[in-house]
Motif scaffolding. Structure first.
Motif, PDB file in Angstrom:
ATOM      1  N   LEU A   1       0.792  -1.921   0.484  1.00  0.00           N
ATOM      2  CA  LEU A   1      -0.259   0.063  -0.276  1.00  0.00           C
ATOM      3  C   LEU A   1       0.642   1.202  -0.305  1.00  0.00           C
ATOM      4  CD1 LEU A   1      -2.989  -1.520   2.358  1.00  0.00           C
ATOM      5  CD2 LEU A   1      -2.961  -0.917   0.168  1.00  0.00           C
ATOM      6  N   ARG A   2       1.779   1.088   1.337  1.00  0.00           N
ATOM      7  CA  ARG A   2       3.124   2.026   0.502  1.00  0.00           C
ATOM      8  C   ARG A   2       3.050   2.082  -0.571  1.00  0.00           C
ATOM      9  NH1 ARG A   2       5.232   0.877   6.092  1.00  0.00           N
ATOM     10  NH2 ARG A   2       6.809   0.567   4.794  1.00  0.00           N
ATOM     11  N   ASN A   3       4.259   1.386  -1.240  1.00  0.00           N
ATOM     12  CA  ASN A   3       4.382   1.924  -2.274  1.00  0.00           C
ATOM     13  C   ASN A   3       3.288   2.253  -3.650  1.00  0.00           C
ATOM     14  OD1 ASN A   3       6.564   0.727  -1.586  1.00  0.00           O
ATOM     15  ND2 ASN A   3       6.986  -1.230  -2.674  1.00  0.00           N
ATOM     16  N   HIS A   4       1.774   1.903  -3.150  1.00  0.00           N
ATOM     17  CA  HIS A   4       1.152   2.593  -4.088  1.00  0.00           C
ATOM     18  C   HIS A   4       1.295   3.694  -3.892  1.00  0.00           C
ATOM     19  CE1 HIS A   4      -1.555  -0.333  -6.597  1.00  0.00           C
ATOM     20  NE2 HIS A   4      -0.375  -1.621  -6.167  1.00  0.00           N
ATOM     21  N   GLY A   5       1.627   4.414  -2.793  1.00  0.00           N
ATOM     22  CA  GLY A   5       1.821   5.730  -2.305  1.00  0.00           C
ATOM     23  C   GLY A   5       0.004   6.613  -2.118  1.00  0.00           C
ATOM     24  N   VAL A   6      -0.982   6.166  -1.005  1.00  0.00           N
ATOM     25  CA  VAL A   6      -1.836   5.635  -0.559  1.00  0.00           C
ATOM     26  C   VAL A   6      -2.223   6.721   0.348  1.00  0.00           C
ATOM     27  CG1 VAL A   6      -3.021   3.589  -1.334  1.00  0.00           C
ATOM     28  CG2 VAL A   6      -1.699   3.611   0.699  1.00  0.00           C
ATOM     29  N   LYS A   7      -2.737   7.688   0.639  1.00  0.00           N
ATOM     30  CA  LYS A   7      -3.345   8.741   1.617  1.00  0.00           C
ATOM     31  C   LYS A   7      -2.806   7.482   2.847  1.00  0.00           C
ATOM     32  CE  LYS A   7      -6.198  11.195  -0.595  1.00  0.00           C
ATOM     33  NZ  LYS A   7      -7.747  11.354  -0.616  1.00  0.00           N
ATOM     34  N   PRO A   8      -2.342   8.449   4.076  1.00  0.00           N
ATOM     35  CA  PRO A   8      -2.274   7.866   5.638  1.00  0.00           C
ATOM     36  C   PRO A   8      -3.436   7.262   6.298  1.00  0.00           C
ATOM     37  CG  PRO A   8      -0.839  10.253   5.403  1.00  0.00           C
ATOM     38  CD  PRO A   8      -1.698   9.738   4.525  1.00  0.00           C
ATOM     39  N   ILE A   9      -4.620   7.248   6.063  1.00  0.00           N
ATOM     40  CA  ILE A   9      -6.247   7.117   5.888  1.00  0.00           C
ATOM     41  C   ILE A   9      -6.014   5.481   5.444  1.00  0.00           C
ATOM     42  CG2 ILE A   9      -7.329   8.930   4.357  1.00  0.00           C
ATOM     43  CD1 ILE A   9      -8.399   8.003   8.104  1.00  0.00           C
ATOM     44  N   VAL A  10      -5.515   5.548   4.484  1.00  0.00           N
ATOM     45  CA  VAL A  10      -6.101   3.641   3.705  1.00  0.00           C
ATOM     46  C   VAL A  10      -5.221   3.144   4.682  1.00  0.00           C
ATOM     47  CG1 VAL A  10      -5.552   2.529   1.889  1.00  0.00           C
ATOM     48  CG2 VAL A  10      -6.594   5.157   1.700  1.00  0.00           C
ATOM     49  N   LEU A  11      -3.822   3.658   5.013  1.00  0.00           N
ATOM     50  CA  LEU A  11      -2.825   2.326   5.937  1.00  0.00           C
ATOM     51  C   LEU A  11      -3.496   1.957   7.430  1.00  0.00           C
ATOM     52  CD1 LEU A  11       0.941   3.920   4.843  1.00  0.00           C
ATOM     53  CD2 LEU A  11      -0.402   1.517   4.753  1.00  0.00           C
ATOM     54  N   VAL A  12      -4.294   3.160   8.052  1.00  0.00           N
ATOM     55  CA  VAL A  12      -5.312   3.117   9.051  1.00  0.00           C
ATOM     56  C   VAL A  12      -6.059   2.469   9.368  1.00  0.00           C
ATOM     57  CG1 VAL A  12      -6.372   3.908  10.873  1.00  0.00           C
ATOM     58  CG2 VAL A  12      -4.240   5.369  10.294  1.00  0.00           C
ATOM     59  N   ILE A  13      -7.275   2.176   7.755  1.00  0.00           N
ATOM     60  CA  ILE A  13      -8.075   1.027   7.830  1.00  0.00           C
ATOM     61  C   ILE A  13      -7.765  -0.471   7.226  1.00  0.00           C
ATOM     62  CG2 ILE A  13      -9.458   0.534   5.797  1.00  0.00           C
ATOM     63  CD1 ILE A  13      -9.898   3.420   5.574  1.00  0.00           C
ATOM     64  N   ALA A  14      -6.104  -0.560   6.936  1.00  0.00           N
ATOM     65  CA  ALA A  14      -6.153  -1.632   6.618  1.00  0.00           C
ATOM     66  C   ALA A  14      -5.434  -1.641   8.191  1.00  0.00           C
ATOM     67  CB  ALA A  14      -4.389  -1.128   5.682  1.00  0.00           C
ATOM     68  N   SER A  15      -4.733  -1.316   8.993  1.00  0.00           N
ATOM     69  CA  SER A  15      -3.864  -1.518  10.000  1.00  0.00           C
ATOM     70  C   SER A  15      -5.559  -1.952  11.082  1.00  0.00           C
ATOM     71  CB  SER A  15      -3.566  -0.268  10.947  1.00  0.00           C
ATOM     72  OG  SER A  15      -4.010   0.029  11.665  1.00  0.00           O
ATOM     73  N   LEU A  16      -7.289  -1.566  10.761  1.00  0.00           N
ATOM     74  CA  LEU A  16      -8.042  -2.006  11.426  1.00  0.00           C
ATOM     75  C   LEU A  16      -8.353  -3.348  10.794  1.00  0.00           C
ATOM     76  CD1 LEU A  16     -10.404   0.671  10.924  1.00  0.00           C
ATOM     77  CD2 LEU A  16      -9.187  -0.036  12.913  1.00  0.00           C
TER      78      LEU A  16
END
Lengths: 430, 332
Positions: free
Chosen positions: B99-114
């Motif tokens: 996801l980071r390599n895709h350059g997503v917004k931090p909020i998407v990483l938050v959802i991934a962590s959920l």
């Protein structure tokens, strides 16, 4: 989007949508024939209520990029409101002196808040700021302790003398509307604090407020009977006792479908109106939108409150349908993460996609319980045959496997289909 | 004096215990925030995972601790720390890095962590069931009673509490030395200040990311295990930890490890003080009070069932008045 779409040369037949919805209808019909009409209508009503929740989240997350992790709290608030307004009046409570005392405590709470606010403004009269702050904290602490001990006394008496305050005996839809308004009010407070900050803070705050609402409803025995639960809850349509299960559920389904249709129409108009374009402009490029003179925080606030109102209404409809108010029955998994999966799988920002996701995910979810149990029994049987393995009761653990699957599904969708099955269509005008 | 000892047992000791746990959790959250720039919601579940691995190892070798005179769970800690760190790095590689390599917004990483939260919860409950289990398998928790001369009530400390204090102090000092003295620690701070500049000056950012997960995973294991030693292992442990550790990280200023320690103790003590029944302390004064003041029996600020409200209000208060945290965090 690789091929820019022109508003004039839009494909005449939306194949993707037709195929997906056709498949969904086949699945629903399959459930109809496999599990019977009563089961399938119940599933459809619940899916419709979840669709309202999902529409609430899709305008927050899809339209505006705000993520709400506390849907459960707004659902519980809507459910409480539906319960409180619709259940019969408790005459024992109203004929005692308790309503007067409870009213007195509520007045005292208002007076205490007024007093604290007044003390916090003392610096305008020339009191030094430090002294004002200390005085405010001291007065607030004492007022809080006094008021809370009165409240504990009155609520204790209510519990011991009349069980709980009972309801208001009003039509169900009043409770639904007030539930939406209550949820919107809480959303306003949270949004007011968090929307100007990083998006992560909103997630933490909504997660927290949801747990607090649940803790309050669970422990306020005088208001909700706590763990003793309240049932039955009246329906806005004739109850199953009068017209039979399938007819009653079908009537309830038609009520929710009309609600969805109205919400869908309004959202569709809003999305294509200048207001919707402004919301998307803020989501996609906040800096440019600010440079265009758009009031970013006001718009964010609006959309967050709208989403919360929808969640409150959906939660109220869901709780009324379930027929029992049990604060412990609101779970983050069922009422927050399931809705999240519906939205991101269906297509955030696309109302049709969200509807599709809601129904599909709910069907899978409801069928996955029996399927997980069957699978667990099958595995246990095989294990018993081949390795003489004697597992204990695996039923509760088999259901935990669904938690794992929901988590994995979220990650897979984010990774491989970040725009959902029916992505948002952004109109391009050349 | 009895009342003071009571206060010491129920506020000072209990507050330090919760404070240490929150502090170690919050350090992990704040480090991940400052290096990877997103709120890692699965952190509390990583604490549960660490404790769960210790539980499994303890069940496998219940008598490993006897030669050393320590509880078996403490002896198993280093192994579980390594395993949890591996799991954390693995989760990052499989789920967050793409996801980071895709350059997503931090909020998407938050959802991934959920999503990761749900996966870990499901896995742990799948294997452990939903009940509570003691980490003292085949052993007894030692309780020390320190008699204070002239007072009937003793000061009570348990073995896991003493181990917890020692471990917390040791790990905070070790982290401080690591961040200020070692080359890698300095590189880590550089990357948290300015990732682009850090990369341009030849810092291996991939290594730093891995290191962050290792530190966060190890601290999470320590905190989760020591908490479970003190009470019991519960699969829903994370549920009670998530809000306090985030409140602690934000109060201390996000991206500020020592702020997180201070925030952890602040939140821990605030919780303990809020549920403490103050009328116990006022009881000796009862006879000397004027007659018009009636002392209620329950003077706790909030009931124990509303404990979760305390970190939430601290969080809200900080977000309103000082969104950067008490120690001026780097990330708002």
């Amino acid at each position: 989007m690789t091929t820019p779409q022109h508003s004039s040369s839009r494909p005449a037949v939306p194949t993707r949508e037709l195929v997906l919805f056709g498949g969904l209808i086949v699945v629903v019909l399959g459930v109809f024939f496999a599990m019977g009409g009563a089961y399938a209508t119940r599933m459809l009503v619940e899916a419709a209520c979840y669709a309202i929740l999902a529409l609430g989240l899709t305008i927050q997350w899809g339209y505006a990029g705000q993520f709400n992790a506390g849907i459960m709290g707004f659902v519980a608030l809507g459910g409480f409101s539906a319960t409180f307004f619709s259940i019969p009046v408790n005459h024992d409570f109203w004929s005692s002196d308790l309503p007067g005392r409870l009213g007195g405590v509520l007045l005292a709470i208002i007076a205490a808040i007024a007093l604290v606010v007044a003390v916090s403004r003392l610096d305008r009269l020339g009191v030094p700021k430090l002294a004002r702050t200390l005085l405010t904290i001291l007065v607030g602490l004492i007022a809080y302790l006094v008021v809370i001990s009165w409240l504990r006394e009155v609520t204790g008496d209510i519990e011991s003398q009349v069980d709980f305050v009972g309801g208001l005996g009003l039509p169900v839809w009043v409770g639904w509307i007030v539930g939406g308004l209550l949820a919107g009010g809480v959303g306003y407070l949270i949004g007011h604090i968090c929307l100007g900050l990083r998006a992560d803070y909103l997630v933490i705050a909504t997660l927290g407020i949801a747990e607090i609402i649940k803790a309050f409803l669970k422990n306020s025995d005088w208001l909700t009977r706590g763990t003793a639960t309240i049932s039955p809850l009246p329906w806005p349509v004739p109850s199953p006792g009068e017209v039979g299960f399938i007819t009653a559920r079908a009537l309830y389904l038609s009520v929710t479908v009309v609600m969805i249709a109205v919400i869908f129409f309004l959202l569709h108009r809003a999305y294509h109106a200048p207001w919707g374009r402004m919301i998307r402009a803020i989501r996609d490029n906040e800096v440019s939108a600010a440079a265009m003179g758009k009031s970013i925080n006001r718009r964010r606030q609006e959309i967050f409150v709208f989403g919360c109102v929808l969640m409150g209404i959906g939660g109220a409809a869901l709780t009324s349908f379930t027929g029992i108010f049990d604060a412990q029955g609101y779970l983050p998994l069922n009422h927050t993460f399931l809705v999240l999966v519906m939205v991101i799988l269906g297509g955030p920002g696309n109302n049709l996609g969200t509807l599709f996701g809601a129904v599909l995910v709910y069907v899978i979810w409801i069928m996955s319980g029996p399927m997980a149990l069957a699978l667990a029994h099958f595995v246990a049987e095989l294990g018993g045959m081949w390795f003489d393995w004697q597992p204990g009761n695996m039923d509760s653990q088999a259901l935990q496997a669904r938690v794992f699957v929901i988590g994995l599904l979220i990650l897979m969708v984010l990774r491989f289909a970040p725009r959902g099955l029916i992505p948002e269509k952004v109109a391009h005008h050349d | 004096m009895n009342e003071l000892i009571y206060f010491f047992n129920y506020v000072v000791v209990a507050g330090s215990v919760t404070g240490s746990i929150y502090a170690m959790g919050a350090i992990g959250v704040t480090l991940i925030y400052s290096i990877l720039r997103f709120a890692h919601f699965a952190h509390a579940d990583m604490m549960t995972l660490g404790a769960f691995l210790v539980l499994l190892l303890t069940l496998l070798f219940p008598h490993a601790g006897e030669p050393l005179g320590l509880p078996t769970a403490v002896v198993m800690l280093p192994i579980a720390m390594v395993l949890t760190s591996l799991a954390a790095v693995g989760i990052d590689r499989v789920f967050y890095q793409p996801l980071r390599n895709h350059g997503v917004k931090p909020i998407v990483l938050v959802i991934a962590s959920l999503g990761v939260t749900l996966m870990l919860q499901g896995l742990i409950r799948l294997f452990s069931g939903t009940g509570a289990q003691s980490l003292y398998v085949d052993a007894r928790k030692e309780i020390f009673r320190l008699e204070v001369p002239g007072v009937t009530r003793p000061i009570i400390l348990t073995e896991p509490q003493i181990i917890l204090f020692v471990v917390t102090i040791a790990s905070v000092i070790a982290l401080h030395l690591f961040l200020t003295r070692s080359r890698l620690g300095k590189a880590m701070r550089a990357m948290s200040d300015n990732p682009d500049l850090a990369r341009a000056s030849g810092i291996n950012t991939q290594l730093i990311v891995t290191l962050t997960w290792v530190i966060a995973g190890s601290l999470a294991t320590l905190a989760g295990t020591l908490l479970s030693l003190d009470v019991a292992f519960k699969p829903d442990l994370s549920f009670f930890l998530l809000l306090p550790i985030f409140a602690a990280a934000i109060v201390g200023g996000v991206g500020h490890p020592f702020g997180a320690v201070a925030g952890g103790f602040l939140v821990g003590f605030a919780e303990t003080l809020a549920v403490f029944n103050w009328s116990v302390l006022l009881r000796p004064l009862r006879d000397s009070l004027p007659s018009w003041i009636e002392l209620p029996n329950n003077l706790a600020l909030v009931g124990t069932e509303y404990k979760i409200v305390v970190p939430f209000f601290i969080l809200i208060a900080v977000l309103i008045w000082r969104p950067t945290g008490l120690f001026k965090g780097k990330v708002i």
